[in-house]
Write a protein that holds these residues in place. Structure first.
Motif, PDB file in Angstrom:
ATOM      1  N   MET A  10       0.813  -1.488  -0.091  1.00  0.00           N
ATOM      2  CA  MET A  10       0.197   0.147  -0.041  1.00  0.00           C
ATOM      3  C   MET A  10       0.759   1.177  -0.091  1.00  0.00           C
ATOM      4  SD  MET A  10      -3.512   0.491   0.625  1.00  0.00           S
ATOM      5  CE  MET A  10      -4.254  -0.384   0.531  1.00  0.00           C
ATOM      6  N   LYS A  11       0.342   2.273  -0.892  1.00  0.00           N
ATOM      7  CA  LYS A  11       1.546   3.656  -1.305  1.00  0.00           C
ATOM      8  C   LYS A  11       1.207   4.544  -0.773  1.00  0.00           C
ATOM      9  CE  LYS A  11       4.658   1.464  -3.931  1.00  0.00           C
ATOM     10  NZ  LYS A  11       5.611   1.488  -3.276  1.00  0.00           N
ATOM     11  N   ASN A  12       1.000   5.121   0.633  1.00  0.00           N
ATOM     12  CA  ASN A  12       0.658   6.662   1.285  1.00  0.00           C
ATOM     13  C   ASN A  12       0.646   7.499   0.135  1.00  0.00           C
ATOM     14  OD1 ASN A  12       0.411   5.161   3.102  1.00  0.00           O
ATOM     15  ND2 ASN A  12       2.472   5.265   4.420  1.00  0.00           N
ATOM     16  N   ILE A  13      -0.252   8.474   0.402  1.00  0.00           N
ATOM     17  CA  ILE A  13      -0.537   9.586  -0.502  1.00  0.00           C
ATOM     18  C   ILE A  13      -0.974  10.717  -0.408  1.00  0.00           C
ATOM     19  CG2 ILE A  13      -1.666  11.045  -2.353  1.00  0.00           C
ATOM     20  CD1 ILE A  13      -2.163   8.058  -3.900  1.00  0.00           C
ATOM     21  N   VAL A  14       0.217  11.210   0.051  1.00  0.00           N
ATOM     22  CA  VAL A  14      -0.687  13.374   0.100  1.00  0.00           C
ATOM     23  C   VAL A  14      -0.577  13.882  -0.779  1.00  0.00           C
ATOM     24  CG1 VAL A  14       0.223  15.437   2.007  1.00  0.00           C
ATOM     25  CG2 VAL A  14       0.980  13.328   2.310  1.00  0.00           C
ATOM     26  N   ILE A  15      -1.849  15.162  -0.931  1.00  0.00           N
ATOM     27  CA  ILE A  15      -2.339  15.224  -2.035  1.00  0.00           C
ATOM     28  C   ILE A  15      -2.368  16.534  -1.586  1.00  0.00           C
ATOM     29  CG2 ILE A  15      -4.656  15.861  -2.985  1.00  0.00           C
ATOM     30  CD1 ILE A  15      -5.478  12.912  -2.529  1.00  0.00           C
ATOM     31  N   LEU A  16      -2.028  17.799  -1.980  1.00  0.00           N
ATOM     32  CA  LEU A  16      -2.133  19.629  -1.971  1.00  0.00           C
ATOM     33  C   LEU A  16      -3.480  20.182  -3.180  1.00  0.00           C
ATOM     34  CD1 LEU A  16       2.567  20.027  -1.599  1.00  0.00           C
ATOM     35  CD2 LEU A  16      -0.052  19.672   0.022  1.00  0.00           C
ATOM     36  N   ILE A  17      -4.136  20.598  -2.297  1.00  0.00           N
ATOM     37  CA  ILE A  17      -5.486  21.174  -3.095  1.00  0.00           C
ATOM     38  C   ILE A  17      -5.160  22.810  -2.586  1.00  0.00           C
ATOM     39  CG2 ILE A  17      -6.487  19.013  -2.639  1.00  0.00           C
ATOM     40  CD1 ILE A  17      -8.284  20.377  -0.893  1.00  0.00           C
ATOM     41  N   ARG A  60      -4.581  27.805   1.490  1.00  0.00           N
ATOM     42  CA  ARG A  60      -5.454  28.486   2.423  1.00  0.00           C
ATOM     43  C   ARG A  60      -7.039  27.330   2.712  1.00  0.00           C
ATOM     44  NH1 ARG A  60      -9.771  29.587  -2.406  1.00  0.00           N
ATOM     45  NH2 ARG A  60      -9.468  28.096  -3.621  1.00  0.00           N
ATOM     46  N   PRO A  61      -7.079  27.962   4.691  1.00  0.00           N
ATOM     47  CA  PRO A  61      -8.070  27.931   4.588  1.00  0.00           C
ATOM     48  C   PRO A  61      -9.787  28.007   4.816  1.00  0.00           C
ATOM     49  CG  PRO A  61      -7.800  29.662   6.048  1.00  0.00           C
ATOM     50  CD  PRO A  61      -7.019  29.226   5.001  1.00  0.00           C
ATOM     51  N   GLY A  62     -10.708  27.096   4.985  1.00  0.00           N
ATOM     52  CA  GLY A  62     -11.896  27.044   4.447  1.00  0.00           C
ATOM     53  C   GLY A  62     -12.358  26.832   2.844  1.00  0.00           C
ATOM     54  N   ILE A  63     -11.632  25.742   2.132  1.00  0.00           N
ATOM     55  CA  ILE A  63     -11.690  25.077   1.262  1.00  0.00           C
ATOM     56  C   ILE A  63     -12.723  23.636   1.113  1.00  0.00           C
ATOM     57  CG2 ILE A  63     -10.651  26.903  -0.131  1.00  0.00           C
ATOM     58  CD1 ILE A  63      -8.237  24.663  -0.031  1.00  0.00           C
ATOM     59  N   GLU A  64     -13.330  23.244   0.438  1.00  0.00           N
ATOM     60  CA  GLU A  64     -14.085  22.882   0.775  1.00  0.00           C
ATOM     61  C   GLU A  64     -13.552  21.457   0.559  1.00  0.00           C
ATOM     62  OE1 GLU A  64     -16.766  19.911   0.390  1.00  0.00           O
ATOM     63  OE2 GLU A  64     -16.976  22.068   0.749  1.00  0.00           O
ATOM     64  N   GLY A  65     -12.286  20.943  -0.215  1.00  0.00           N
ATOM     65  CA  GLY A  65     -11.166  20.085  -0.467  1.00  0.00           C
ATOM     66  C   GLY A  65     -11.140  19.771   0.716  1.00  0.00           C
ATOM     67  N   LEU A  66     -10.591  20.617   2.024  1.00  0.00           N
ATOM     68  CA  LEU A  66     -10.815  20.021   2.936  1.00  0.00           C
ATOM     69  C   LEU A  66     -11.309  19.713   3.939  1.00  0.00           C
ATOM     70  CD1 LEU A  66      -8.861  23.247   4.057  1.00  0.00           C
ATOM     71  CD2 LEU A  66      -7.242  21.014   3.660  1.00  0.00           C
ATOM     72  N   ALA A  67     -12.439  20.291   3.515  1.00  0.00           N
ATOM     73  CA  ALA A  67     -13.745  19.353   4.630  1.00  0.00           C
ATOM     74  C   ALA A  67     -13.815  17.964   4.175  1.00  0.00           C
ATOM     75  CB  ALA A  67     -15.581  20.364   4.335  1.00  0.00           C
ATOM     76  N   ARG A  68     -13.496  17.972   2.284  1.00  0.00           N
ATOM     77  CA  ARG A  68     -14.477  17.078   1.665  1.00  0.00           C
ATOM     78  C   ARG A  68     -13.442  15.153   2.617  1.00  0.00           C
ATOM     79  NH1 ARG A  68     -15.836  16.682  -3.693  1.00  0.00           N
ATOM     80  NH2 ARG A  68     -15.957  18.338  -4.342  1.00  0.00           N
ATOM     81  N   ALA A  76      -2.957  18.093  -6.695  1.00  0.00           N
ATOM     82  CA  ALA A  76      -3.867  18.232  -7.216  1.00  0.00           C
ATOM     83  C   ALA A  76      -5.559  19.920  -7.612  1.00  0.00           C
ATOM     84  CB  ALA A  76      -5.000  17.032  -6.551  1.00  0.00           C
ATOM     85  N   GLY A  77      -4.541  20.576  -8.067  1.00  0.00           N
ATOM     86  CA  GLY A  77      -5.218  21.690  -8.390  1.00  0.00           C
ATOM     87  C   GLY A  77      -4.245  22.558  -7.979  1.00  0.00           C
ATOM     88  N   PHE A  78      -3.548  22.521  -7.035  1.00  0.00           N
ATOM     89  CA  PHE A  78      -2.694  23.391  -6.464  1.00  0.00           C
ATOM     90  C   PHE A  78      -1.620  24.026  -7.283  1.00  0.00           C
ATOM     91  CE2 PHE A  78       1.306  23.984  -3.584  1.00  0.00           C
ATOM     92  CZ  PHE A  78       0.917  24.726  -2.253  1.00  0.00           C
ATOM     93  N   MET A  79      -2.002  25.509  -7.398  1.00  0.00           N
ATOM     94  CA  MET A  79      -0.936  25.830  -8.762  1.00  0.00           C
ATOM     95  C   MET A  79       0.351  26.752  -8.316  1.00  0.00           C
ATOM     96  SD  MET A  79      -3.082  24.818 -10.861  1.00  0.00           S
ATOM     97  CE  MET A  79      -2.079  25.887 -12.091  1.00  0.00           C
ATOM     98  N   LYS A  80       0.689  26.457  -6.591  1.00  0.00           N
ATOM     99  CA  LYS A  80       1.511  26.796  -6.571  1.00  0.00           C
ATOM    100  C   LYS A  80       3.198  25.865  -6.602  1.00  0.00           C
ATOM    101  CE  LYS A  80       0.384  30.656  -2.956  1.00  0.00           C
ATOM    102  NZ  LYS A  80      -1.357  30.451  -3.419  1.00  0.00           N
ATOM    103  N   LEU A  81       4.581  27.077  -6.715  1.00  0.00           N
ATOM    104  CA  LEU A  81       5.345  26.274  -7.272  1.00  0.00           C
ATOM    105  C   LEU A  81       6.142  25.824  -5.982  1.00  0.00           C
ATOM    106  CD1 LEU A  81       6.540  27.900 -10.353  1.00  0.00           C
ATOM    107  CD2 LEU A  81       5.903  25.832 -10.449  1.00  0.00           C
ATOM    108  N   VAL A  82       6.554  23.956  -6.282  1.00  0.00           N
ATOM    109  CA  VAL A  82       7.399  24.033  -5.348  1.00  0.00           C
ATOM    110  C   VAL A  82       8.857  23.839  -5.683  1.00  0.00           C
ATOM    111  CG1 VAL A  82       5.910  21.703  -4.144  1.00  0.00           C
ATOM    112  CG2 VAL A  82       7.151  21.668  -5.653  1.00  0.00           C
ATOM    113  N   SER A  83       9.623  24.260  -4.617  1.00  0.00           N
ATOM    114  CA  SER A  83      10.689  24.493  -4.508  1.00  0.00           C
ATOM    115  C   SER A  83      11.981  22.993  -4.629  1.00  0.00           C
ATOM    116  CB  SER A  83      12.143  25.310  -2.720  1.00  0.00           C
ATOM    117  OG  SER A  83      11.812  23.798  -1.999  1.00  0.00           O
TER     118      SER A  83
END
Length: 102
Positions: A1-8, A38-46, A87-94
């Motif tokens: 089983m692979k662990n996934i972290v998703i940025l939204i 950003r806080p308070g978004i529907e993806g976090l509630a999901r 997944a929709g996270f548009m900021k560039l990572v370093s």
């Protein structure tokens, strides 16, 4: 089983597709955390409705982009992911984020 972290960054429709896929044991992966800029978004509630840990790091809460990236990197790495999905996270990572999580 692979662990996934998703940025939204919003509603979480891509997140929902991954959550649905992970319900099938044959998929071989589990979402272990969801992060956002950003806080308070529907993806976090999901994610919260599914019992998945969440974290938020707003760029405005940090003195500069490097500090924001460092805390984002540490939060993601703290969940020991095999895969990080933007997944929709548009900021560039370093390059440091990429090196630590490769």
């Amino acid at each position: 089983m692979k662990n996934i972290v998703i940025l939204i960054s919003g509603r979480g429709s891509n997140l929902q597709a991954l959550l649905d896929a992970c319900r099938d044991p044959a998929y071989g992966a589990a979402v272990v955390a969801v992060g956002a800029d950003r806080p308070g978004i529907e993806g976090l509630a999901r994610a919260e409705r599914e019992g998945i840990p969440t974290f938020v790091h707003r760029m405005a809460d940090h003195p500069d982009r490097a500090a924001w990236d460092a805390i984002l990197t540490a939060s993601v790495a703290g969940h020991d992911p095999d895969l990080v999905v933007l997944a929709g996270f548009m900021k560039l990572v370093s390059p440091g984020f990429l090196e630590r999580l490769q």
